[in-house]
Design a protein around this motif. Structure first.
Motif, PDB file in Angstrom:
ATOM      1  N   ARG A  74      46.758 -12.360  19.297  1.00 62.02           N
ATOM      2  CA  ARG A  74      46.395 -13.169  18.127  1.00 62.02           C
ATOM      3  C   ARG A  74      45.006 -13.771  18.325  1.00 62.02           C
ATOM      4  N   ALA A  75      44.742 -14.288  19.527  1.00 61.43           N
ATOM      5  CA  ALA A  75      43.425 -14.860  19.801  1.00 61.43           C
ATOM      6  C   ALA A  75      42.349 -13.782  19.722  1.00 61.43           C
ATOM      7  N   ARG A  76      42.654 -12.590  20.247  1.00 55.01           N
ATOM      8  CA  ARG A  76      41.693 -11.489  20.211  1.00 55.01           C
ATOM      9  C   ARG A  76      41.407 -11.084  18.757  1.00 55.01           C
ATOM     10  N   VAL A  77      42.456 -11.003  17.949  1.00 54.61           N
ATOM     11  CA  VAL A  77      42.284 -10.625  16.540  1.00 54.61           C
ATOM     12  C   VAL A  77      41.477 -11.691  15.797  1.00 54.61           C
ATOM     13  N   VAL A  78      41.735 -12.957  16.109  1.00 55.40           N
ATOM     14  CA  VAL A  78      40.982 -14.031  15.449  1.00 55.40           C
ATOM     15  C   VAL A  78      39.507 -13.947  15.829  1.00 55.40           C
ATOM     16  N   ARG A  79      39.234 -13.691  17.133  1.00 53.74           N
ATOM     17  CA  ARG A  79      37.841 -13.557  17.559  1.00 53.74           C
ATOM     18  C   ARG A  79      37.173 -12.371  16.867  1.00 53.74           C
ATOM     19  N   GLU A  80      37.878 -11.253  16.786  1.00 51.09           N
ATOM     20  CA  GLU A  80      37.320 -10.079  16.116  1.00 51.09           C
ATOM     21  C   GLU A  80      37.084 -10.350  14.638  1.00 51.09           C
ATOM     22  N   ALA A  81      38.029 -11.051  14.019  1.00 49.40           N
ATOM     23  CA  ALA A  81      37.871 -11.380  12.598  1.00 49.40           C
ATOM     24  C   ALA A  81      36.674 -12.308  12.400  1.00 49.40           C
ATOM     25  N   ASP A  82      36.492 -13.277  13.309  1.00 46.93           N
ATOM     26  CA  ASP A  82      35.325 -14.165  13.209  1.00 46.93           C
ATOM     27  C   ASP A  82      34.032 -13.376  13.364  1.00 46.93           C
ATOM     28  N   ARG A  83      34.022 -12.461  14.354  1.00 45.71           N
ATOM     29  CA  ARG A  83      32.835 -11.642  14.553  1.00 45.71           C
ATOM     30  C   ARG A  83      32.555 -10.789  13.313  1.00 45.71           C
ATOM     31  N   ALA A  84      33.610 -10.194  12.763  1.00 44.98           N
ATOM     32  CA  ALA A  84      33.438  -9.354  11.572  1.00 44.98           C
ATOM     33  C   ALA A  84      32.944 -10.193  10.390  1.00 44.98           C
ATOM     34  N   ALA A  85      33.493 -11.387  10.238  1.00 50.18           N
ATOM     35  CA  ALA A  85      33.071 -12.260   9.142  1.00 50.18           C
ATOM     36  C   ALA A  85      31.601 -12.651   9.311  1.00 50.18           C
ATOM     37  N   LYS A  86      31.221 -12.986  10.551  1.00 53.74           N
ATOM     38  CA  LYS A  86      29.815 -13.347  10.783  1.00 53.74           C
ATOM     39  C   LYS A  86      28.910 -12.149  10.544  1.00 53.74           C
TER      40      LYS A  86
END
Length: 151
Positions: A74-86
């Motif tokens: 979940r933490a990895r997916v959140v980090r990836e989602a943040d990176r993708a959003a940025k």
């Protein structure tokens, strides 16, 4: 062999030996028929309970490991989602800057074209006005002088 004592509560005689042997045979039979199978069943039950407890303990450990793994995912997916959003946000900002720059260039070229047309129209208007002014001037001078001027 008979020992007789009249003042004792228990008389020890041959029946006592028979009863003792009969009791020992009874204990042997009870041990074989009842106590050994009962002890065996109790041991099997204890082994089963220990195995179930061990399975429960291992199940809890697996559950905790899966929960930790899920939290990590979940933490990895959140980090990836943040990176993708940025990344998408920066890409959007870049595209917006490009569009704004293109719009500015179009505005500048349209302004240049419009200014050129206005300057051309002003020249034509001045030329037309100059011709009219000359004609009006000649007409006014002819009327003021009461003569015809030759061009």
């Amino acid at each position: 062999m008979e020992i007789i004592a009249t003042n004792a509560l228990i008389s020890i005689n041959a029946t006592f030996a028979v009863q003792l042997i009969s009791f020992l045979i009874f204990l042997y039979i009870m041990n074989r028929i009842m106590f050994r199978p009962l002890r065996s069943t109790m041991e099997q039950r204890d082994i089963y309970i220990d195995r179930v407890k061990e399975e429960i303990r291992s199940g809890k450990e697996k559950l905790e490991n899966l929960a930790e793994e899920l939290d990590a995912q979940r933490a990895r997916v959140v980090r990836e989602a943040d990176r993708a959003a940025k990344s998408l946000e920066s890409e959007g900002d870049r595209q917006a800057a490009e569009l704004i720059e293109q719009a500015r260039q179009q505005i500048t070229s349209l302004r240049s074209e419009t200014e050129a047309r206005v300057v051309d129209q002003v020249k034509q208007a001045r030329k037309a006005i100059a011709e009219e002014v000359e004609a009006v001037t000649v007409a006014v001078m002819e009327k003021v002088l009461h003569r015809r001027l030759s061009s």
